[in-house]
Structures are given as C-alpha cells and as structure tokens.
Design a protein around this motif. Structure first.
Motif, PDB file in Angstrom:
ATOM      1  N   LYS A   1       1.142  -1.369   0.005  1.00 47.47           N
ATOM      2  CA  LYS A   1       0.364   0.057   0.140  1.00 47.47           C
ATOM      3  C   LYS A   1       1.091   1.234  -0.102  1.00 47.47           C
ATOM      4  O   LYS A   1       0.371   2.362   0.220  1.00 47.47           O
ATOM      5  N   TYR A   2       1.927   1.568   0.190  1.00 48.09           N
ATOM      6  CA  TYR A   2       2.683   2.479   0.725  1.00 48.09           C
ATOM      7  C   TYR A   2       3.782   2.944  -0.205  1.00 48.09           C
ATOM      8  O   TYR A   2       4.745   2.547  -0.842  1.00 48.09           O
ATOM      9  N   THR A   3       3.328   3.335  -1.801  1.00 50.41           N
ATOM     10  CA  THR A   3       3.651   3.798  -2.891  1.00 50.41           C
ATOM     11  C   THR A   3       3.779   4.533  -3.015  1.00 50.41           C
ATOM     12  O   THR A   3       2.736   5.656  -2.274  1.00 50.41           O
TER      13      THR A   3
ATOM     14  N   ASP B   1       1.816   6.155  -5.276  1.00 50.58           N
ATOM     15  CA  ASP B   1       0.195   7.492  -5.972  1.00 50.58           C
ATOM     16  C   ASP B   1      -0.562   7.355  -4.496  1.00 50.58           C
ATOM     17  O   ASP B   1      -0.884   8.154  -5.537  1.00 50.58           O
ATOM     18  N   THR B   2      -0.269   7.151  -3.964  1.00 43.39           N
ATOM     19  CA  THR B   2      -0.905   6.929  -2.299  1.00 43.39           C
ATOM     20  C   THR B   2      -0.473   7.505  -1.386  1.00 43.39           C
ATOM     21  O   THR B   2      -0.556   8.065  -0.430  1.00 43.39           O
ATOM     22  N   PHE B   3       0.338   8.408  -1.509  1.00 51.05           N
ATOM     23  CA  PHE B   3       1.556   9.723  -0.784  1.00 51.05           C
ATOM     24  C   PHE B   3       0.708  10.758  -1.170  1.00 51.05           C
ATOM     25  O   PHE B   3       0.676  11.458  -2.339  1.00 51.05           O
ATOM     26  N   VAL B   4      -0.002  11.736  -0.637  1.00 50.60           N
ATOM     27  CA  VAL B   4      -0.090  13.018  -0.575  1.00 50.60           C
ATOM     28  C   VAL B   4       0.934  14.325  -0.533  1.00 50.60           C
ATOM     29  O   VAL B   4       1.608  14.195   0.523  1.00 50.60           O
ATOM     30  N   VAL B   5       1.460  14.674  -1.665  1.00 53.23           N
ATOM     31  CA  VAL B   5       2.479  15.891  -1.588  1.00 53.23           C
ATOM     32  C   VAL B   5       1.636  16.866  -0.445  1.00 53.23           C
ATOM     33  O   VAL B   5       0.931  17.314  -1.285  1.00 53.23           O
TER      34      VAL B   5
ATOM     35  N   GLY C   1       8.721  13.263  12.627  1.00 54.31           N
ATOM     36  CA  GLY C   1       8.378  12.715  14.061  1.00 54.31           C
ATOM     37  C   GLY C   1       7.790  11.332  13.666  1.00 54.31           C
ATOM     38  O   GLY C   1       7.638  11.206  12.309  1.00 54.31           O
ATOM     39  N   VAL C   2       7.487  11.058  14.903  1.00 57.23           N
ATOM     40  CA  VAL C   2       6.018   9.594  14.467  1.00 57.23           C
ATOM     41  C   VAL C   2       4.991   9.739  13.644  1.00 57.23           C
ATOM     42  O   VAL C   2       4.564  10.747  13.883  1.00 57.23           O
ATOM     43  N   GLY C   3       5.334   8.706  12.195  1.00 54.22           N
ATOM     44  CA  GLY C   3       3.541   8.775  12.473  1.00 54.22           C
ATOM     45  C   GLY C   3       3.315   9.882  10.846  1.00 54.22           C
ATOM     46  O   GLY C   3       2.269  10.491  10.100  1.00 54.22           O
ATOM     47  N   LEU C   4       4.461  10.253  10.120  1.00 58.74           N
ATOM     48  CA  LEU C   4       4.517  11.715   9.279  1.00 58.74           C
ATOM     49  C   LEU C   4       5.049  10.918   8.445  1.00 58.74           C
ATOM     50  O   LEU C   4       4.754  11.986   6.843  1.00 58.74           O
ATOM     51  N   GLY C   5       4.749   9.642   7.649  1.00 62.61           N
ATOM     52  CA  GLY C   5       5.109   9.584   6.460  1.00 62.61           C
ATOM     53  C   GLY C   5       6.812   8.959   6.000  1.00 62.61           C
ATOM     54  O   GLY C   5       6.938   8.835   5.081  1.00 62.61           O
TER      55      GLY C   5
ATOM     56  N   THR D   1       8.262   6.202   6.697  1.00 62.08           N
ATOM     57  CA  THR D   1       8.020   4.424   5.888  1.00 62.08           C
ATOM     58  C   THR D   1       7.481   5.230   4.909  1.00 62.08           C
ATOM     59  O   THR D   1       7.578   4.255   3.618  1.00 62.08           O
ATOM     60  N   HIS D   2       6.374   5.487   4.623  1.00 60.54           N
ATOM     61  CA  HIS D   2       5.592   5.191   3.506  1.00 60.54           C
ATOM     62  C   HIS D   2       6.462   5.983   2.370  1.00 60.54           C
ATOM     63  O   HIS D   2       6.703   5.079   1.307  1.00 60.54           O
ATOM     64  N   LEU D   3       6.931   7.171   2.729  1.00 59.86           N
ATOM     65  CA  LEU D   3       7.877   6.770   1.515  1.00 59.86           C
ATOM     66  C   LEU D   3       9.600   6.189   1.024  1.00 59.86           C
ATOM     67  O   LEU D   3       9.195   6.282  -0.186  1.00 59.86           O
TER      68      LEU D   3
ATOM     69  N   ALA E   1      -6.524  16.793   2.480  1.00 58.86           N
ATOM     70  CA  ALA E   1      -6.417  15.532   0.998  1.00 58.86           C
ATOM     71  C   ALA E   1      -6.094  14.443   1.864  1.00 58.86           C
ATOM     72  O   ALA E   1      -5.853  13.443   0.890  1.00 58.86           O
ATOM     73  N   ILE E   2      -5.554  13.978   2.944  1.00 57.51           N
ATOM     74  CA  ILE E   2      -4.656  12.682   2.984  1.00 57.51           C
ATOM     75  C   ILE E   2      -5.701  12.128   3.748  1.00 57.51           C
ATOM     76  O   ILE E   2      -6.394  11.115   3.523  1.00 57.51           O
ATOM     77  N   LEU E   3      -6.939  12.779   4.207  1.00 51.95           N
ATOM     78  CA  LEU E   3      -8.254  12.345   4.525  1.00 51.95           C
ATOM     79  C   LEU E   3      -8.846  11.855   2.921  1.00 51.95           C
ATOM     80  O   LEU E   3     -10.299  10.928   3.048  1.00 51.95           O
TER      81      LEU E   3
ATOM     82  N   ASN F   1      -0.109  14.303  13.550  1.00 50.18           N
ATOM     83  CA  ASN F   1       0.812  12.687  13.758  1.00 50.18           C
ATOM     84  C   ASN F   1      -0.350  12.019  11.911  1.00 50.18           C
ATOM     85  O   ASN F   1      -1.632  11.904  12.766  1.00 50.18           O
ATOM     86  N   ILE F   2       0.134  11.793  11.052  1.00 46.41           N
ATOM     87  CA  ILE F   2      -0.835  11.424   9.810  1.00 46.41           C
ATOM     88  C   ILE F   2      -1.264  10.055  10.175  1.00 46.41           C
ATOM     89  O   ILE F   2      -2.286   9.913  10.501  1.00 46.41           O
ATOM     90  N   ARG F   3      -0.714   9.066  11.673  1.00 47.18           N
ATOM     91  CA  ARG F   3      -1.298   7.576  11.460  1.00 47.18           C
ATOM     92  C   ARG F   3      -2.335   7.928  12.206  1.00 47.18           C
ATOM     93  O   ARG F   3      -3.464   7.244  12.446  1.00 47.18           O
TER      94      ARG F   3
END
Ligand code: ADP
Ligand code: MG
Length: 449
Positions: free
Chosen positions: A112-114, A116-120, A150-154, A156-158, A284-286, A312-314
């Motif tokens: 899921k972490y691509t 395409d799914t990452f909001v800039v 910080g924690v949960g800001l993306g 790992t996703h990046l 945008a993330i939501l 925190n985005i998480r």
C-alpha cells in the motif's frame, strides 16, 4: 467507448453495414498497456477471422488509431492478436506480476505504500521530490538519502514508495528494506551463533544489495557492535555506488550518541525532513484515504477530524478508520455526533499522552504488524502469542497495574496466564539479546525521551 470508436471508423470511412459487421464488429479490446509514455492497445481478433488477420490489420489499424485518439485523446499503438497469442500474453503478464509480487515480498515492502497513495503537501514536498529523484536514479545523485521527522509523518511510507518505484521499473534490482531493529537482531543472532559462516552470511546478505533502506536508525545508536557493522556495510555499499536510504526521528547532527564517523557519512548525501502537515494537507490525506477505501464521508466530519488532529498522520488515519468501522458495524452513516462521541479519546484537549494499556497494546500491535484485537484475542500462533506476552509484560513493567486487571484488559485472561507471560518474557530477555533489543525499542516507542 470501444463501440463508439468502431462507429466513428464506420462513419468516417463510410463503411457499408456488411463491411462493418464482417471486419470491425467482431473485434474486441483485449488489454491496454502503459509503459512509460508509450501506450499499447491489444485488440483481439476472433479465431474465425484468422484468415483475414493481415487484411484487417492493413486496412483498419490506422483508422482505428485515429478514432481512438479523437475519442479518448490517447495515442496508442495497436497490436492485433489472435486468441492463441492472447493466452500467451496473459500467461506472461501473470508471471511478470507474480515475479514483481515476489520481489516486493522479498524486499519487505507494504504494497500500500507507494508514491500513488502518498499525498504531497508543504510539509513533505522536499522529502517527496528527493525521494522521487533517488528512485529515478538510484546510486547516482543523492547518496545516502537521509529522511527525518517525527512519528507517524510518512517516513516509512516514502521509503517503501522509493523501493516500489525501483522494483517496478526493474524487478532485477536487489532492494531490501529493513528496520534498524531487524538489522540489529540479525546481527546479534549471527554473532551469537559464534561461527564465521553466520557472520559471513550476514555480511554477504547486506553487501550484496543494490538499494538498502534502513528505517528508524535512531534505534541503533548506542549499540556499539551494530554501529560498527553498519559502518562497514555503509562504506561497502557506498563505495560501490549502491543506494542507501536512511530514516530517523532526528537530523544527524542532533543524534548525540551517534558515532562521529557515521554522523559525517549521513551528511554526505541529501538530508530531507518531513514536518507536521498543515490543514490543507490533512484534508487531502483524509480525502485520499476515503477514496482508497471506497467510502463517502461528509465534509463536516472530514473537517472536524482535520481540524482536531494535527500532529500525526497515523492518528489522522486511525480516526477515520475508527469511524468507518463504527459505521459499518452499526450500519449507520457517519455523523458529526458519532465523530465527537467515538473520537473523544483521540481528540483530547491538551494532547497530553498518558501511558495507558490501550497505548501499549496499540504500539505493540503496530510494531509487529498485527491488529490490536489479535492481542486481546485468543489465537495461539506464535506470531500473536509473543507480542501478546510482551504487551502483558509492558503493562506490568511500565504502568504496574495489577495482574488481574491486565488479564481483563487483554481479553478476559486468567491472572496465571499473565504471570506466565511476564515470566516468559523476563526469562527470554535474559537468554536472548535480540528479545532485549526488541523490548527496549518498543519501550522507546511508548515513552520517547
Ligand atoms: P513514520 O514512518 O514517519 O512514523 P508512516 O510512514 O508509518 O510514518 O506513516 C503513518 C501513516 O500515515 C501510514 O499509514 C501512511 O500511509 C500515512 N501517511 C503518512 N504520510 C502520508 C501522506 N503524505 N500521504 C498519505 N498517507 C500518508
Ligand atoms: Mg516508520
């Protein structure tokens, strides 16, 4: 659309019904392939038409291509195929996809972490651009790439996005994502086995890689032998122009106990930070999440979440997940009242984080990639039992609540089960350095600083 395209060809070339029915009508779209900027449309010619294959191709390829461009705005090259070839093509595609899936799995990636799914947004656009540049030309430009935040800001996703991008373009690339925890634990195991082959295998594994992604490097600082080994891995890879991507919660210069020589190497390449998202980015993330989950949530609720969860985005995603689960369960639409009710724990007025059993359970579950419900559940497989025992141990160790209450919180378990769990973990920590390491890292995640 396909029929529309066919009729366009008919009209523009003034075909009679019989010509149309004979040559064009039987054609079917088989598949569409996008490869960079080149599009290919595969058109299936039915078996009965095989004798006319050459004729159809010669006479109608160009008119079809023009009509496709007119109607869809896409310039496609056309490939006419017969059923036999179609089968081969499908088989080939299936192997390509399964190969790619295999590579993704081998590299330890979350599908899921691509990108395409990452909001800039303004909080991460630099880190995103740097990541894309590295993904496009690994080992060439910015080495290492150091992402912090910080924690949960993306972070790992990046990192996963970079790895996916590289693998999709070239599945042969040897890409490996590891957390600094697994790097450390693998090293500990190799050393503990106390034979040269184990250590040699460890080295071979890590030096035989084209792209190494190592997540949460802050957890190796202070561990001398790990730093030492990582230093050598780093040098080997770097001098062979292999790409290294590192994430951390702080920039290198603020990592106090990091060895100087490692710190200076981290500063060789490019350092990019991710900060907390602003309101627009949170919205945008939501919205993106809503789209990915195929859910419609009303504006008022989305705004409520984006206004109240800031850092925190998480947690932002967690809040939306919770509401979606709740709406599914109660078969009710998500309303603002439901949001206020359900999110009251998450949206606390002063955002002070107190260590609760819930926090422990959630952190442990996330660390092991399982669901909090599994920890409270009854499954007895080792992937669940070990995390569950750790969660019980930490409830005892960090907040010191009575055994009986721990049992209740962990899904109505007997207090002897809790005693057994705590003893098992204590004994395991004595025996195994990697368990100690894991417990220590989870503790740091629960109580940073
Ligand atoms: P970190 O590694 O920095 O702690 P993660 O990469 O695990 O954070 O991100 C936490 C969650 O937030 C993940 O589910 C991730 O998909 C999501 N997330 C973070 N940033 C973004 C973004 N810019 N766009 C979409 N989702 C994001
Ligand atoms: Mg992370």
């Amino acid at each position: 659309k396909w029929e529309e395209i066919l009729y366009t060809v008919k009209l523009e070339h003034e075909l009679t019904d019989v010509s149309f029915d004979t040559w064009l009508k039987p054609l079917k779209v088989h598949s569409f392939e996008k490869n960079g900027s080149a599009n290919t449309l595969y058109i299936l010619i039915p078996a009965e038409q095989q004798p006319a294959f050459g004729y159809i191709k010669k006479k109608y390829a160009l008119p079809l291509r023009v009509a496709i461009a007119e109607i869809t705005g896409l310039d496609c090259s056309l490939e006419f195929i017969l059923p036999e070839e179609a089968q081969k093509l499908e088989a080939k595609k299936a192997t390509v996809t399964s190969n790619l899936n295999e590579c993704i799995e081998k590299a330890n990636l979350n599908p899921k972490y691509t990108f395409d799914t990452f909001v800039v947004g303004s909080n991460n656009n630099f880190a995103h651009a740097a990541s894309l540049a590295v993904a496009e030309s690994p080992g060439e430009m910015y080495n290492p790439l150091f992402i912090y935040g910080g924690v949960g800001l993306g972070k790992t996703h990046l990192m996963h996005s970079i790895a996916h991008f590289i693998l999709e373009r070239n599945p042969e690339t040897k890409v490996l994502y590891v957390t600094s925890e697994s790097f450390t634990n693998e090293l500990i195991e190799a050393i503990r086995n106390n034979n040269n082959t184990a250590t040699a295998r460890f080295r071979e594994k890590y030096r035989n890689i084209d792209v190494l992604l190592i997540d949460d490097i802050q957890f190796i600082i202070g561990k001398e032998s790990t730093q030492e080994e990582f230093f050598h891995t780093f040098n080997d890879l770097h001098s062979n122009k292999k790409q290294i991507i590192i994430s951390s919660d702080k920039p290198p210069k603020e990592m106090q106990t990091l060895e100087g020589r490692l710190r200076s190497r981290f500063e060789w390449g490019l350092i990019a930070d991710i900060s907390s998202p602003d309101y627009e980015t949170r919205m945008a993330i939501l919205r993106k999440k809503e789209e990915l989950d195929g859910y419609q949530v009303n504006d008022e609720v989305i705004k409520y979440i984006a206004t109240n969860i800031k850092s925190n985005i998480r947690e932002l995603e967690g809040a939306l997940n919770k509401l979606m689960a709740c709406s599914r369960l109660e078969k009710k639409e998500i309303t603002i009242e439901m949001a206020e009710q359900e999110l009251r724990d998450i949206i606390s007025p002063d955002e002070k984080r107190e260590v609760t059993p819930e926090l422990i359970i959630n952190t442990v579950a996330e660390h092991f990639g399982i669901r909090p419900e599994d920890i409270k559940g009854k499954k007895r497989n080792s992937e669940i039992v070990f995390p569950r025992q750790i969660a019980m141990y930490l409830c005892r160790e960090i907040i010191g609540i009575p055994l009986k209450s721990i049992g209740t919180i962990m899904g109505k378990k007997d207090h002897t089960t809790v005693i057994h769990a705590c003893n098992t973990i204590v004994a395991d920590m004595e025996k195994s350095e990697s368990t100690r390491n894991t417990v220590e890292i989870i503790k740091k995640k629960i109580t940073p600083n």
